[in-house]
Design a protein around this motif. Structure first.
Motif, PDB file in Angstrom:
ATOM      1  N   ALA A   8      -9.362 -16.900 -33.430  1.00  0.00           N
ATOM      2  CA  ALA A   8     -10.550 -16.739 -34.276  1.00  0.00           C
ATOM      3  C   ALA A   8     -11.629 -17.728 -33.868  1.00  0.00           C
ATOM      4  O   ALA A   8     -12.822 -17.384 -33.792  1.00  0.00           O
ATOM      5  N   ILE A   9     -11.227 -18.963 -33.598  1.00  0.00           N
ATOM      6  CA  ILE A   9     -12.202 -19.986 -33.177  1.00  0.00           C
ATOM      7  C   ILE A   9     -12.800 -19.631 -31.823  1.00  0.00           C
ATOM      8  O   ILE A   9     -13.983 -19.893 -31.562  1.00  0.00           O
ATOM      9  N   ARG A  10     -12.020 -19.004 -30.956  1.00  0.00           N
ATOM     10  CA  ARG A  10     -12.532 -18.567 -29.650  1.00  0.00           C
ATOM     11  C   ARG A  10     -13.742 -17.649 -29.817  1.00  0.00           C
ATOM     12  O   ARG A  10     -14.661 -17.645 -28.995  1.00  0.00           O
ATOM     13  N   GLN A  11     -13.745 -16.856 -30.899  1.00  0.00           N
ATOM     14  CA  GLN A  11     -14.814 -15.880 -31.112  1.00  0.00           C
ATOM     15  C   GLN A  11     -16.095 -16.497 -31.681  1.00  0.00           C
ATOM     16  O   GLN A  11     -17.120 -15.836 -31.752  1.00  0.00           O
ATOM     17  N   ASP A  35     -10.176 -11.511 -36.039  1.00  0.00           N
ATOM     18  CA  ASP A  35     -11.472 -10.937 -36.395  1.00  0.00           C
ATOM     19  C   ASP A  35     -11.864 -11.290 -37.831  1.00  0.00           C
ATOM     20  O   ASP A  35     -12.997 -11.693 -38.099  1.00  0.00           O
ATOM     21  N   SER A  36     -10.927 -11.093 -38.769  1.00  0.00           N
ATOM     22  CA  SER A  36     -11.260 -11.348 -40.173  1.00  0.00           C
ATOM     23  C   SER A  36     -11.468 -12.835 -40.436  1.00  0.00           C
ATOM     24  O   SER A  36     -12.374 -13.221 -41.187  1.00  0.00           O
ATOM     25  N   SER A  86     -17.366 -18.123 -39.708  1.00  0.00           N
ATOM     26  CA  SER A  86     -18.793 -18.046 -39.384  1.00  0.00           C
ATOM     27  C   SER A  86     -19.635 -18.214 -40.633  1.00  0.00           C
ATOM     28  O   SER A  86     -20.683 -18.879 -40.614  1.00  0.00           O
ATOM     29  N   GLU A  87     -19.195 -17.611 -41.738  1.00  0.00           N
ATOM     30  CA  GLU A  87     -19.939 -17.714 -42.992  1.00  0.00           C
ATOM     31  C   GLU A  87     -19.933 -19.134 -43.534  1.00  0.00           C
ATOM     32  O   GLU A  87     -20.981 -19.698 -43.889  1.00  0.00           O
ATOM     33  N   LEU A  88     -18.753 -19.737 -43.599  1.00  0.00           N
ATOM     34  CA  LEU A  88     -18.613 -21.009 -44.288  1.00  0.00           C
ATOM     35  C   LEU A  88     -19.096 -22.195 -43.453  1.00  0.00           C
ATOM     36  O   LEU A  88     -19.758 -23.102 -43.967  1.00  0.00           O
TER      37      LEU A  88
END
Length: 369
Positions: free
Chosen positions: A209-212, A321-322, A328-330
């Motif tokens: 997730a961090i990779r994205q 992904d989720s 990204s939001e927080l």
């Protein structure tokens, strides 16, 4: 109160059971009580910090193990453990026994009943656990953390007390550390922990997730993550590849300090985790353990979710992904993180440890008020 009284504590060997037991032990020591602890071999790793005068390891096996051979072995192990606990209680004669759940606590609590020792249980979750459910009908009290407690036996005769979860001194000391949201372009501390049943899942999902995330955001991250020993090299290689500073360990002995340093936490929703996150006041993304009995972790997580202190991702939806969407939001909205941190403090337990200790003292010595 007369000195020299002895409390017996029984707890399964995970932090979820051991930490509230440790908190009660610390409080009873302040009241000049001695402490006897029953746990299993996993719980013994907490022995260096647990303030026990007498520490006894009991053999334990999971009674829910599959297969006739495993169930038979677990049955014999339970009988041996009960026999040992009966002898230990006979020698040390505790004034009262308190069980914190987990199957290794079962033999000690059954032994307390056989020895006719006053006894009670504390349930950390929103659902009464299997061992506590077994002990509750004959217990002198059932203490619990959250406003609602399900699976409570109808034939219970002792008192029912909603007190909150006891919190260790080390966590209470960190509760004074105010939350400071990350400033623009400054370092962001992300703390990920999940215990033995969460570390593997988090190792697969969180780094990807961090990779994205955008490179500029990744460069600001400092990750502290609990990782199983056999996965340390693999996870480290991913963080090195994507240029993220990471402190990876299989066990953190300084959890409270790391909680206090975190700008955002990703964790399971065990009762102790939820309670300590609320006590320190930090925003969180919670992932309830799907196989948890009676789905009690979802109930725990809802306490922080409903007050706006946490986002909850069910395990089936916990994908790179989720998680990337939530991160990204927080991580780009420091004001929101600060609001979540403040809301977490509103559900922190109020003097739960002292109130549990008060009730124990009143049972042993009714003249003490």
């Amino acid at each position: 109160m007369s000195e020299g009284k002895l409390i017996g504590l029984a707890a399964g060997g995970t932090g979820g059971h051991m930490f509230p037991a440790e908190a009660l032990a610390q409080e009873m020591k302040r009241r000049d009580w001695r402490v006897l602890l029953f746990t299993d071999n996993r719980g013994m790793r907490y022995g260096e910090t647990f303030p026990a005068d007498i520490l006894h390891e009991l053999p334990a096996a999971n009674p829910s193990a599959s297969g006739l051979k495993a169930k038979t072995a677990a049955g014999f192990s339970l009988m041996r453990a009960v026999s040992q606990a009966v002898k230990v209680i006979g020698v040390h004669k505790p004034d009262i026994m308190v069980g914190f759940g987990g199957y290794p606590s079962a033999p000690a609590m059954l032994a307390a009943r056989l020895r006719k020792i006053p006894h009670g249980v504390h349930e950390q979750n929103a659902v009464l656990g299997r061992v506590n459910r077994l002990v509750a009908p004959k217990a002198d009290f059932v203490a619990h953390a959250f406003p609602q407690l399900t699976r409570l036996p109808e034939n219970r005769t002792g008192s029912l007390l909603q007190l909150g979860n006891p919190v260790r001194d080390a966590v209470m000391q960190c509760a004074a550390a105010a939350y400071v949201a990350p400033a623009e372009y400054s370092q962001i501390d992300l703390f990920i922990f999940g215990g033995s049943q969460g570390a593997a899942l988090f190792s697969r999902v969180v780094p990807e997730a961090i990779r994205q995330l955008p490179q500029a955001l990744r460069a600001r991250l400092r990750v502290t993550q609990q990782v199983r020993d056999d996965e340390l090299d693999t996870v480290k290689a991913i963080y090195d590849e994507i240029g993220v500073a990471a402190d990876l360990q299989s066990f953190f002995s300084d959890m409270p300090e790391r909680l206090a340093r975190a700008h955002l936490i990703i964790s399971r929703a065990g009762a102790s985790s939820v309670t300590e996150i609320a006590t320190v006041g930090r925003p969180a993304i919670l992932v309830p353990l799907a196989i948890a009995m009676d789905d009690h972790q979802s109930g725990n997580a809802s306490v922080l979710e409903e007050c706006g202190a946490a986002r909850v991702l069910q395990e089936a939806n916990f994908t790179p992904d989720s998680l990337q969407v939530y991160l990204s939001e927080l991580l780009t909205r420091p004001a929101m993180l600060a609001q979540m941190a403040q809301k977490a403090l509103t559900v922190a337990p109020d003097n739960a440890t002292a109130r549990l200790a008060d009730h124990i003292v009143s049972l042993v010595n009714p003249a003490v008020t």
